[in-house]
Write a protein that holds these residues in place. Structure first.
Motif, PDB file in Angstrom:
ATOM      1  N   TYR A 558       0.830  -1.207   0.000  1.00 36.58           N
ATOM      2  CA  TYR A 558       0.000   0.000   0.000  1.00 36.58           C
ATOM      3  C   TYR A 558       0.867   1.259   0.000  1.00 36.58           C
ATOM      4  N   ALA A 559       1.964   1.230   0.744  1.00 35.80           N
ATOM      5  CA  ALA A 559       2.863   2.382   0.793  1.00 35.80           C
ATOM      6  C   ALA A 559       3.436   2.705  -0.584  1.00 35.80           C
ATOM      7  N   MET A 560       3.797   1.680  -1.355  1.00 35.45           N
ATOM      8  CA  MET A 560       4.348   1.920  -2.686  1.00 35.45           C
ATOM      9  C   MET A 560       3.312   2.570  -3.610  1.00 35.45           C
ATOM     10  N   VAL A 561       2.066   2.135  -3.496  1.00 32.41           N
ATOM     11  CA  VAL A 561       0.997   2.731  -4.302  1.00 32.41           C
ATOM     12  C   VAL A 561       0.786   4.190  -3.900  1.00 32.41           C
ATOM     13  N   VAL A 562       0.759   4.448  -2.609  1.00 29.11           N
ATOM     14  CA  VAL A 562       0.533   5.805  -2.101  1.00 29.11           C
ATOM     15  C   VAL A 562       1.622   6.760  -2.588  1.00 29.11           C
ATOM     16  N   VAL A 563       2.877   6.374  -2.405  1.00 26.81           N
ATOM     17  CA  VAL A 563       3.990   7.266  -2.757  1.00 26.81           C
ATOM     18  C   VAL A 563       4.052   7.493  -4.265  1.00 26.81           C
ATOM     19  N   THR A 564       3.844   6.449  -5.047  1.00 28.01           N
ATOM     20  CA  THR A 564       3.898   6.599  -6.501  1.00 28.01           C
ATOM     21  C   THR A 564       2.762   7.483  -6.998  1.00 28.01           C
ATOM     22  N   ALA A 565       1.546   7.275  -6.488  1.00 26.76           N
ATOM     23  CA  ALA A 565       0.415   8.113  -6.895  1.00 26.76           C
ATOM     24  C   ALA A 565       0.659   9.572  -6.536  1.00 26.76           C
ATOM     25  N   MET A 566       1.188   9.788  -5.359  1.00 21.66           N
ATOM     26  CA  MET A 566       1.469  11.142  -4.908  1.00 21.66           C
ATOM     27  C   MET A 566       2.500  11.824  -5.804  1.00 21.66           C
ATOM     28  N   ASN A 567       3.517  11.083  -6.212  1.00 18.46           N
ATOM     29  CA  ASN A 567       4.553  11.660  -7.069  1.00 18.46           C
ATOM     30  C   ASN A 567       4.041  11.967  -8.467  1.00 18.46           C
ATOM     31  N   ILE A 568       3.129  11.142  -8.981  1.00 23.17           N
ATOM     32  CA  ILE A 568       2.525  11.457 -10.276  1.00 23.17           C
ATOM     33  C   ILE A 568       1.744  12.760 -10.176  1.00 23.17           C
ATOM     34  N   GLY A 569       0.984  12.927  -9.084  1.00 26.91           N
ATOM     35  CA  GLY A 569       0.256  14.173  -8.890  1.00 26.91           C
ATOM     36  C   GLY A 569       1.176  15.360  -8.743  1.00 26.91           C
ATOM     37  N   LEU A 570       2.309  15.163  -8.078  1.00 22.31           N
ATOM     38  CA  LEU A 570       3.271  16.244  -7.868  1.00 22.31           C
ATOM     39  C   LEU A 570       3.803  16.794  -9.186  1.00 22.31           C
ATOM     40  N   MET A 571       3.901  15.944 -10.200  1.00 21.33           N
ATOM     41  CA  MET A 571       4.447  16.360 -11.490  1.00 21.33           C
ATOM     42  C   MET A 571       3.363  16.679 -12.527  1.00 21.33           C
ATOM     43  N   ALA A 572       2.092  16.641 -12.118  1.00 22.63           N
ATOM     44  CA  ALA A 572       1.004  16.823 -13.080  1.00 22.63           C
ATOM     45  C   ALA A 572       0.595  18.291 -13.159  1.00 22.63           C
ATOM     46  N   PRO A 573       0.723  18.930 -14.331  1.00 17.19           N
ATOM     47  CA  PRO A 573       0.214  20.292 -14.481  1.00 17.19           C
ATOM     48  C   PRO A 573      -1.309  20.272 -14.534  1.00 17.19           C
ATOM     49  N   PRO A 574      -1.974  21.385 -14.294  1.00 17.29           N
ATOM     50  CA  PRO A 574      -1.393  22.724 -14.124  1.00 17.29           C
ATOM     51  C   PRO A 574      -1.053  23.097 -12.690  1.00 17.29           C
ATOM     52  N   ILE A 575      -1.257  22.196 -11.713  1.00 17.30           N
ATOM     53  CA  ILE A 575      -1.039  22.567 -10.315  1.00 17.30           C
ATOM     54  C   ILE A 575       0.219  21.933  -9.733  1.00 17.30           C
ATOM     55  N   GLY A 576       0.571  20.722 -10.149  1.00 18.92           N
ATOM     56  CA  GLY A 576       1.685  20.005  -9.536  1.00 18.92           C
ATOM     57  C   GLY A 576       2.962  20.815  -9.509  1.00 18.92           C
ATOM     58  N   ILE A 577       3.457  21.131  -8.308  1.00 21.46           N
ATOM     59  CA  ILE A 577       4.571  22.057  -8.190  1.00 21.46           C
ATOM     60  C   ILE A 577       5.887  21.464  -8.691  1.00 21.46           C
ATOM     61  N   GLY A 578       6.027  20.129  -8.640  1.00 18.52           N
ATOM     62  CA  GLY A 578       7.252  19.513  -9.132  1.00 18.52           C
ATOM     63  C   GLY A 578       7.477  19.781 -10.607  1.00 18.52           C
ATOM     64  N   PHE A 579       6.380  19.842 -11.377  1.00 17.04           N
ATOM     65  CA  PHE A 579       6.482  20.147 -12.810  1.00 17.04           C
ATOM     66  C   PHE A 579       7.117  21.519 -13.025  1.00 17.04           C
ATOM     67  N   TYR A 580       6.720  22.504 -12.247  1.00 18.38           N
ATOM     68  CA  TYR A 580       7.260  23.857 -12.408  1.00 18.38           C
ATOM     69  C   TYR A 580       8.708  23.944 -11.945  1.00 18.38           C
ATOM     70  N   ILE A 581       9.055  23.146 -10.949  1.00 18.17           N
ATOM     71  CA  ILE A 581      10.455  23.103 -10.519  1.00 18.17           C
ATOM     72  C   ILE A 581      11.328  22.587 -11.657  1.00 18.17           C
ATOM     73  N   ALA A 582      10.884  21.513 -12.323  1.00 17.17           N
ATOM     74  CA  ALA A 582      11.638  20.965 -13.455  1.00 17.17           C
ATOM     75  C   ALA A 582      11.766  21.995 -14.569  1.00 17.17           C
ATOM     76  N   CYS A 583      10.697  22.730 -14.850  1.00 18.25           N
ATOM     77  CA  CYS A 583      10.745  23.772 -15.882  1.00 18.25           C
ATOM     78  C   CYS A 583      11.749  24.856 -15.520  1.00 18.25           C
ATOM     79  N   LYS A 584      11.770  25.222 -14.239  1.00 18.41           N
ATOM     80  CA  LYS A 584      12.715  26.252 -13.786  1.00 18.41           C
ATOM     81  C   LYS A 584      14.150  25.772 -13.938  1.00 18.41           C
TER      82      LYS A 584
END
Length: 622
Positions: A558-584
């Motif tokens: 369950y932990a692996m599913v949680v962390v992976t799902a969270m990371n996909i959301g982190l990189m998903a535009p237009p809100i995911g902040i990780g995506f903007y960090i990569a762009c910067k």
């Protein structure tokens, strides 16, 4: 739209990318003390490791002394982070406000920080008084010596926040913000009898509505959770505020979390010594000559470097400058490179030492060793999914003039990278094999990286060492304050009985455990977009993990599913902040990269569904 999106960086991560700005004169003594405390913590933990594993005579008071120093470091670091504007916050919506409203919104956000801190001072003092009657087990001293750090940290943060408010906001904006909060607070106070009888509706009003509104205004996430919890306890319950301080203390004080600042420091050493760059160059010599080779190098480098730093931002900042020029020469489009960089960083977040996994293990009671072992394999599954897509994307790659590196070049780069390459395997092997805890391994890794960096990689200037210590304190304080306030909010959620009703509803979903997994994926992808990783985990793990266990789902799976799902959301535009960090980091417009990232996120999602459907991928080798 581009300018607004480009602002959607966390202040914390901006500091990592461009370097921390110097603190104010008021905070310089605090920075010096925090730097000394970090050195003391590392020294104490190393002493404990040597005594336990070399001399075979454990020193029983080491962990307690380190824990006391840790809370003081966290609270001072949180104050330093406010002074440097390094607290994690969501800024994507701020740029959408009209210019005439920006000043008012900024003043209101700062005033909310001041109000939260002001509301916590007296309960914190009362908490210290209550704890003074308790004596610590090993050092035999009053526990008040440890928890006094909470009072000092709140006072320092309040002074700094008021200074920011007075310096950065116009008097008219401050006056409007004061009137607005006073009116809202007065209305809530008058409506308190209504709230007391409202039941679970208060969750939507305070723990969701108030916190979400603060997020939109750019209030640091820790204070969004803080205000939501304070408002909930004040207006809808009779629970004294001292309880919130206790829950914050509990959320910040787990011994497992001692490894967080140590791994943050390890990431700083990695950047300063160039150990990550050596790994990238070795990977390039091995794979750079094949089609899609540079994409493989990028993904492989993120995988390996993540095993040293534990930080997505550090990973991307290390890998991108070394690889992007050659990738451009071969015809890779900048937007495709950013998409691969962002999703590659998401893939590597389960590679130990992962701060996210350490925090998850702490709040959910899951074995860190098991999480590290499983996380390594899960990252390989996601790596394979991204590599297949990258190979298909590179079918028209320009390979003119590309030559295989000679054996001499490969040998040379391997010799240079070997000490750095060894470090991830030391960390994984020691923790996964049960030889040492994550905290003990983190201190060994820091000592190893520091010595190797001095001997083989050019060393680190003393001024840089001090800057790294202060930056580590600030970043750790920002992280731990989020964990504290999120723990308080999670406790408030569980006390309402909401967790029991949620568990009942989840167990009755058609489709059994896999339907619950799909709901989990959706929930954590959304939370990953909005809250980033750590606060989402601390907030939801106490609710979701017991439900998963009741449905027969292994906690590591369950932990692996949680962390992976969270990371996909982190990189998903237009809100995911990780995506903007990569762009910067890659200096590419978010608008340009937004369309290119979806196929890569799709590849990660396919990998995630496979991980969710096949528990053996996560647990068969534990």
């Amino acid at each position: 739209m581009a300018s607004a999106n480009e602002e959607a960086l966390t202040i914390e991560t901006q500091a990592e990318v461009v370097g921390a700005r110097p603190g104010s004169a008021l905070m310089r003594p605090v920075e010096a003390v925090a730097a000394v405390l970090l050195v003391v913590i590392v020294g104490l933990l190393l002493t404990g490791v040597v005594a336990r594993y070399v001399l075979h005579t454990p020193i029983i008071w080491v962990d307690e002394a380190a824990s006391i120093s840790f809370l003081w470091l966290a609270m001072m670091g949180a104050a330093i982070a406010i002074d440097r504007n390094e607290h994690l916050r969501l800024t994507v919506f701020i740029g959408m406000f009209p210019d005439r409203l920006r000043g008012f919104v900024d003043a209101l956000a700062l005033l909310i920080v001041v109000v939260v801190l002001g509301a916590l001072i007296l309960p914190a003092i009362e908490y210290v008084r209550e704890e003074s009657f308790i004596t610590s087990a090993a050092l035999n001293i009053s526990v008040s010596y440890r928890v006094s750090a909470i009072v000092l940290g709140i006072v320092l943060m309040l002074i700094v926040a008021i200074g920011h408010l007075l310096r950065e906001s116009r008097p008219v904006d401050i006056a409007m913000a004061v009137v607005t909060l006073a009116v809202i607070g007065g209305l809530f106070w008058l409506a308190k009898p209504v709230f007391l009888g409202l039941g679970h509706g208060n969750i939507l009003i305070f723990l969701v509505g108030v916190a979400a509104l603060c997020l939109v205004m750019g209030v640091p996430i820790a204070f969004c959770f803080g205000l939501g919890t304070i408002a909930f306890l004040t207006f809808s319950t009779h629970v004294p505020m001292i309880v919130m301080i206790g829950r914050m203390d509990e959320g910040m004080s787990s011994l497992i979390l001692l490894s967080v600042p140590i791994f943050v420091l390890l990431g700083c050493i990695l950047d300063a010594t160039g150990m990550g760059k050596a790994i990238v160059e070795f990977m390039g010599s091995l794979l750079g000559h094949v089609k899609a080779g540079m994409s493989y190098v990028l993904l492989g480098s993120l995988f390996l470097v993540s095993g040293i730093s534990g930080s997505k931002v550090s990973d991307m900042a290390t890998v991108a400058p070394a690889l992007f020029p050659e990738m451009k020469r071969r015809g890779h489009k900048p937007k495709e490179m950013i998409a691969l960089l962002a999703t590659g960083a998401a893939m590597a977040d389960t590679v130990p030492p992962s701060i996210v996994l350490i925090v998850l293990g702490s709040v959910a009671g899951v074995s860190i060793a098991a999480l590290f072992t499983s996380g390594f394999i899960i990252a390989l599954v996601l790596l394979l999914a991204l590599a297949v897509l990258a190979r298909w994307k590179a079918r028209h790659e320009n390979m003119d003039g590309v030559q295989r590196a000679s054996f001499k070049v490969i040998r040379t780069t391997l010799l240079i990278a070997a000490p750095a390459l060894l470090l991830p395997f030391i960390i994984r092997g020691a923790v996964g094999g049960g030889i040492a805890t994550a905290t003990e391994v983190s201190t060994i890794a820091v000592l190893y990286a520091f010595v190797i960096g001095i001997v083989l990689y050019g060393g680190i200037k003393p001024a840089k060492i001090y800057a790294m210590l202060v930056e580590t304190a600030a970043m750790s304080g920002a992280i731990l304050l989020i964990l504290g306030t999120a723990s308080a909010m999670a406790w408030a959620l569980t006390q309402t009985g909401f967790a029991f009703q949620l568990a009942t509803a989840m167990k009755e979903l058609p489709g059994g455990w896999f339907s619950f997994m799909l709901v989990t994926i959706a929930v954590f992808m959304v939370l990953g977009c909005v809250l980033e990783g750590l606060p989402a985990i601390v907030l939801m793990a106490p609710l979701m993990f017991p439900i998963a266990k009741q449905l027969g789902i292994h906690d590591v799976h369950y932990a692996m599913v949680v962390v992976t799902a969270m990371n996909i959301g982190l990189m998903a535009p237009p809100i995911g902040i990780g995506f903007y960090i990569a762009c910067k980091i890659g200096d590419v417009s978010p608008d340009e990269a937004m369309g290119a990232i979806w196929p890569y996120l799709g590849a990660l999602l396919i990998g995630l569904l496979l991980i969710a459907a096949v528990p053996a991928l996560s647990i068969s080798y534990l």
